[in-house]
Design an enzyme around this catalytic site. Structure first.
Site, PDB file in Angstrom:
ATOM      1  NE  ARG A 146      87.826  49.981  -5.243  1.00 21.72           N
ATOM      2  CZ  ARG A 146      87.158  49.310  -6.178  1.00 21.72           C
ATOM      3  NH1 ARG A 146      86.699  49.941  -7.250  1.00 21.72           N
ATOM      4  NH2 ARG A 146      86.949  48.021  -6.066  1.00 21.72           N
ATOM      5  NE  ARG A 160      93.717  51.948  -9.167  1.00 19.33           N
ATOM      6  CZ  ARG A 160      93.585  50.761  -9.750  1.00 19.33           C
ATOM      7  NH1 ARG A 160      94.596  50.239 -10.423  1.00 19.33           N
ATOM      8  NH2 ARG A 160      92.451  50.097  -9.677  1.00 19.33           N
ATOM      9  NE  ARG A 213     100.849  52.134  -5.411  1.00 25.47           N
ATOM     10  CZ  ARG A 213     100.036  51.318  -6.069  1.00 25.47           C
ATOM     11  NH1 ARG A 213      98.754  51.621  -6.184  1.00 25.47           N
ATOM     12  NH2 ARG A 213     100.485  50.213  -6.607  1.00 25.47           N
ATOM     13  CG  ASP A 244      93.664  46.000   0.599  1.00 27.05           C
ATOM     14  OD1 ASP A 244      93.406  46.513  -0.505  1.00 27.05           O
ATOM     15  OD2 ASP A 244      93.617  44.769   0.807  1.00 27.05           O
ATOM     16  CE1 TYR A 301      90.809  39.224  -3.524  1.00 24.41           C
ATOM     17  CE2 TYR A 301      89.074  39.457  -1.875  1.00 24.41           C
ATOM     18  CZ  TYR A 301      89.627  39.798  -3.099  1.00 24.41           C
ATOM     19  OH  TYR A 301      88.990  40.716  -3.890  1.00 24.41           O
TER      20      TYR A 301
END
Length: 354
Positions: free
Chosen positions: A27, A31, A40, A77, A154
């Site tokens: 990552r 963020r 973003r 992703d 998921y």
């Protein structure tokens, strides 16, 4: 073919000599970087950011503009493959991903097909091609996918889960149905990763985020065997050199020997496994990636340097180590602390490669 100016990562993954231990961070485009948050916001939402090749390239390269990292990793992703299967991927603010059409029975699973990577996931391949062009050989580009088990969690749960109630019920009540799902996912991930390699990814990684929630027997049947099926299908040479494959099971420290048996080139370690002990267990069969606790990055740069030194010492001399966190960098980390980590790895590791 552009000549690679810094191939430390690829050489370390193949246990070839390097001058310093290569470092990249899971990552690393995320963020914690204000420039990422600005991009973003400009994109409007996360999926648009992922599905716009120029924006995906922009955020992929952002951490390399700040830090002397030894690799770029494709910004995408892990849920792109089930999204391409038509399950309706979305992201709820503060709650994470969800699927509008989860798969919870044999009929739904029978309707799934392996997506065509260039047609159904063409935006990913386009992003890889743009990133390779913009990198211009500075460092290698890592491609990736979620593991079949992780993707299945998921798809069956319909999103994130704390107890994995639905998929574990399927595993114990209808194991043959779950195996059908994992087979189509294995073939889908293999095709997806091979397309990434053809588009320009120079190493690939399989993220098995949720393999650690399984029993040892279930892990082998429902997580490791599907990853073995992928490794067996992967393109292992492209552009005149080997394409290393890394497997990473979070919480998978008990199964390193079995993971190494798949024929992968490297294993990722989370912070719950001692990297020195892991090296003793797998020997020279695979390289090791990891494994600083991401929370160490909340500490001072001086303390970060001490923890980096500890990981390097535990691994010891010689190649075959790619420095990384044990999982993704947290969003509230100070970017300067990431810089301190990268600098410490390069400065302190040279002594282990003389």
């Amino acid at each position: 073919m552009t000549e690679l100016k810094n191939d430390r990562l690829l050489r370390a993954l193949l246990r070839e000599p390097v001058d310093t231990t290569p470092v990249w961070i899971m990552r690393q485009a995320g963020r914690y970087l204000p420039e990422y948050r600005a991009t973003r916001e400009r994109a409007g939402d996360f999926l648009t950011l992922c599905k716009t090749p120029e924006l995906a390239c922009e955020v992929t390269l952002q951490p390399l503009a700040r830090f002397p990292l030894d690799a770029a990793i494709l910004f995408s992703d892990i849920l792109t493959v089930p999204d391409a299967m038509g399950l309706g991927l979305g992201f709820a603010e503060g709650e994470g991903p969800y699927f509008e059409r989860p798969v919870r029975n044999a009929a739904a699973i029978r309707n799934l097909a392996v997506p065509d990577p260039e047609q159904d996931l063409g935006y990913v391949m386009d992003a890889i091609r743009v990133i390779r062009r913009e990198l211009d050989g500075r460092v290698p580009l890592i491609g990736f996918s979620g593991s079949p088990w992780t993707l299945a969690t998921y798809m069956v749960e319909g999103g994130s889960s704390k107890d994995f109630r639905r998929i574990k019920a399927m595993m114990y009540v209808q194991p043959e149905v779950l195996q059908q799902l994992l087979e189509v996912l294995s073939d889908s991930v293999a095709a997806y990763l091979n397309a990434q390699i053809a588009a320009g990814a120079q190493a690939v990684m399989i993220f098995d985020t949720w393999g650690g929630v399984l029993t040892p027997e279930a892990y082998r049947s429902f997580s490791l065997d599907p990853m073995q099926r992928i490794v067996d299908q992967l393109t292992r040479e492209h552009e005149g050199r080997r394409v290393p494959v890394t497997l990473f099971t979070k919480g998978g420290g008990a199964w390193l020997e079995a993971m190494a048996d798949t024929g992968c080139d490297a294993l990722g370690l989370d912070w719950t496994t001692d990297i020195g002990e892991a090296r003793q267990r797998v020997g020279a069969r695979v390289a090791l990636q990891g494994n600083l606790d991401p929370s160490v990055l909340y500490a001072s740069p001086e303390r970060i340097r001490q923890h980096v030194a500890d990981v390097l010492e535990r691994y010891g001399s010689g190649s075959g180590h790619v420095f990384n966190l044990g999982h993704g960098v947290h969003q509230f980390v100070d970017p300067q602390h990431v810089g301190a980590l990268v600098d410490a790895v390069h400065e302190l590791s040279a002594a282990y490669h003389s």
